[in-house]
Design an enzyme around this catalytic site. Sequence first.
Site, PDB file in Angstrom:
ATOM      1  N   ASP A  21     -15.429  13.021   7.018  1.00 20.62           N
ATOM      2  CA  ASP A  21     -15.317  12.318   8.295  1.00 20.62           C
ATOM      3  C   ASP A  21     -14.010  12.671   9.012  1.00 20.62           C
ATOM      4  O   ASP A  21     -13.027  13.050   8.374  1.00 20.62           O
ATOM      5  CB  ASP A  21     -15.379  10.806   8.017  1.00 20.62           C
ATOM      6  CG  ASP A  21     -15.732   9.999   9.254  1.00 20.62           C
ATOM      7  OD1 ASP A  21     -16.089  10.591  10.285  1.00 20.62           O
ATOM      8  OD2 ASP A  21     -15.633   8.758   9.172  1.00 20.62           O
ATOM      9  N   HIS A  38     -15.349  20.466  14.326  1.00 20.62           N
ATOM     10  CA  HIS A  38     -16.384  20.866  13.366  1.00 20.62           C
ATOM     11  C   HIS A  38     -16.090  22.246  12.785  1.00 20.62           C
ATOM     12  O   HIS A  38     -16.307  22.497  11.596  1.00 20.62           O
ATOM     13  CB  HIS A  38     -17.763  20.850  14.035  1.00 20.62           C
ATOM     14  CG  HIS A  38     -18.174  19.480  14.477  1.00 20.62           C
ATOM     15  ND1 HIS A  38     -18.010  18.362  13.696  1.00 20.62           N
ATOM     16  CD2 HIS A  38     -18.736  19.034  15.636  1.00 20.62           C
ATOM     17  CE1 HIS A  38     -18.459  17.295  14.349  1.00 20.62           C
ATOM     18  NE2 HIS A  38     -18.903  17.681  15.532  1.00 20.62           N
ATOM     19  N   ASN A  69     -27.417  11.647  12.829  1.00 19.57           N
ATOM     20  CA  ASN A  69     -26.591  12.508  13.681  1.00 19.57           C
ATOM     21  C   ASN A  69     -27.352  13.153  14.843  1.00 19.57           C
ATOM     22  O   ASN A  69     -26.732  13.677  15.774  1.00 19.57           O
ATOM     23  CB  ASN A  69     -25.891  13.614  12.854  1.00 19.57           C
ATOM     24  CG  ASN A  69     -24.736  13.098  11.999  1.00 19.57           C
ATOM     25  OD1 ASN A  69     -24.342  13.715  11.022  1.00 19.57           O
ATOM     26  ND2 ASN A  69     -24.179  11.940  12.354  1.00 19.57           N
ATOM     27  N   ARG A 192     -14.204   9.560   0.776  1.00 18.65           N
ATOM     28  CA  ARG A 192     -14.458   9.552   2.223  1.00 18.65           C
ATOM     29  C   ARG A 192     -13.123   9.730   2.936  1.00 18.65           C
ATOM     30  O   ARG A 192     -12.171   8.998   2.668  1.00 18.65           O
ATOM     31  CB  ARG A 192     -15.120   8.262   2.697  1.00 18.65           C
ATOM     32  CG  ARG A 192     -15.400   8.315   4.205  1.00 18.65           C
ATOM     33  CD  ARG A 192     -16.269   7.187   4.720  1.00 18.65           C
ATOM     34  NE  ARG A 192     -16.596   7.429   6.131  1.00 18.65           N
ATOM     35  CZ  ARG A 192     -17.655   6.972   6.750  1.00 18.65           C
ATOM     36  NH1 ARG A 192     -18.521   6.227   6.103  1.00 18.65           N
ATOM     37  NH2 ARG A 192     -17.869   7.248   8.033  1.00 18.65           N
ATOM     38  N   ARG A 198     -16.787   2.975   4.290  1.00 16.47           N
ATOM     39  CA  ARG A 198     -18.224   2.669   4.307  1.00 16.47           C
ATOM     40  C   ARG A 198     -18.970   3.809   3.639  1.00 16.47           C
ATOM     41  O   ARG A 198     -18.466   4.918   3.552  1.00 16.47           O
ATOM     42  CB  ARG A 198     -18.745   2.591   5.757  1.00 16.47           C
ATOM     43  CG  ARG A 198     -18.224   1.476   6.588  1.00 16.47           C
ATOM     44  CD  ARG A 198     -19.032   1.398   7.906  1.00 16.47           C
ATOM     45  NE  ARG A 198     -18.722   2.513   8.808  1.00 16.47           N
ATOM     46  CZ  ARG A 198     -17.678   2.552   9.626  1.00 16.47           C
ATOM     47  NH1 ARG A 198     -16.808   1.563   9.634  1.00 16.47           N
ATOM     48  NH2 ARG A 198     -17.478   3.588  10.404  1.00 16.47           N
ATOM     49  N   SER A 200     -22.248   4.565   4.798  1.00 17.32           N
ATOM     50  CA  SER A 200     -22.981   5.164   5.918  1.00 17.32           C
ATOM     51  C   SER A 200     -24.242   5.917   5.502  1.00 17.32           C
ATOM     52  O   SER A 200     -24.490   7.030   5.959  1.00 17.32           O
ATOM     53  CB  SER A 200     -22.056   6.105   6.714  1.00 17.32           C
ATOM     54  OG  SER A 200     -20.956   5.392   7.226  1.00 17.32           O
ATOM     55  N   GLU A 211     -16.717   6.191  -8.862  1.00 13.68           N
ATOM     56  CA  GLU A 211     -15.419   5.717  -8.395  1.00 13.68           C
ATOM     57  C   GLU A 211     -15.316   6.111  -6.926  1.00 13.68           C
ATOM     58  O   GLU A 211     -15.704   7.223  -6.551  1.00 13.68           O
ATOM     59  CB  GLU A 211     -14.285   6.390  -9.194  1.00 13.68           C
ATOM     60  CG  GLU A 211     -14.294   6.072 -10.681  1.00 13.68           C
ATOM     61  CD  GLU A 211     -13.960   4.616 -11.001  1.00 13.68           C
ATOM     62  OE1 GLU A 211     -13.351   3.934 -10.148  1.00 13.68           O
ATOM     63  OE2 GLU A 211     -14.333   4.168 -12.097  1.00 13.68           O
TER      64      GLU A 211
END
Length: 251
Positions: A21, A38, A69, A192, A198, A200, A211
């Site tokens: 992310d 990106h 997406n 993340r 989150r 997601s 973990e």
Amino acid sequence: MPDELNLDFGRIPNHVAIIMDGNGRWAQQRHLPRAAGHKAGMNTVKTITKVASHLGVKVLTLYAFSTENWKRSDSEVSYLMQLPVDFFDTFVPDLVKENVRVNVMGYLDQLPDKTRRAVDQAMADTAESTGMVLNFALNYGGQAEIVSAVQAIAAQVKSNQLSLTDIDTTTVDAALMTASLAPYNNPDLLIRTSGEERISNFLLWQIAYSELDFTERFWPDFTEADLKLAIKHFQQRDRRFGGRKSTNDDD
Ligand code: V07
């Protein structure tokens, strides 16, 4: 990087999953188009793949594109759908040298033809690799995956190939898109980036005992040192799988 982290190379997580992310925010901060984020993110994929492979990770699962997406702008979606093509052109020869095998899981029949072809080609060209599996989740959603698995299991029951009372966690494991990663179906460590905490709709069933590690770093800025730090955090934790560690009398 100096090895002041003192990683235990005997306890590297077998399966590491990453929600990559912060590409858009990285670009925004630099007054660049989201596409630039990106593109930078894809270069991070290349770096982190090599680092993970050299550390001895067996499966690296990367969330590249979710089933949600498609709601982004047409131009952003079309840029994203070109990335597997660029990735194939610029990185697959390296992956063969690194003995890394590409796997892609998701609803691939909904991808544009050129994307689908690049993905098939990446998998075909690395099919002989025996080292780390670089597993992209592409047009993937955790709930949709579970719905598909339930449908497949129900179909087996209906056709008398399976009896209702024989359905167990092994049956479900086998019906999910991660079945081909066995014995490393489930991530030991899920990272993340970019500060959101989150899931997601990424892997749901498979993270039952993972973990979780959250970092503020935007994905394009994520480095070898960041991956090693996440693994260090993993090694400092006490994994119990719902049981109780025999050498530890706490709680
Ligand atoms: C994508 C780059 C990484 C940051 C997150 C979003 C953008 C690699 C791939 C890919 C996927 C399948 C494959 C080869 C490469 C990719 C998309 C987006 C859609 F076989 N990076 N990357 N695919 N980003």
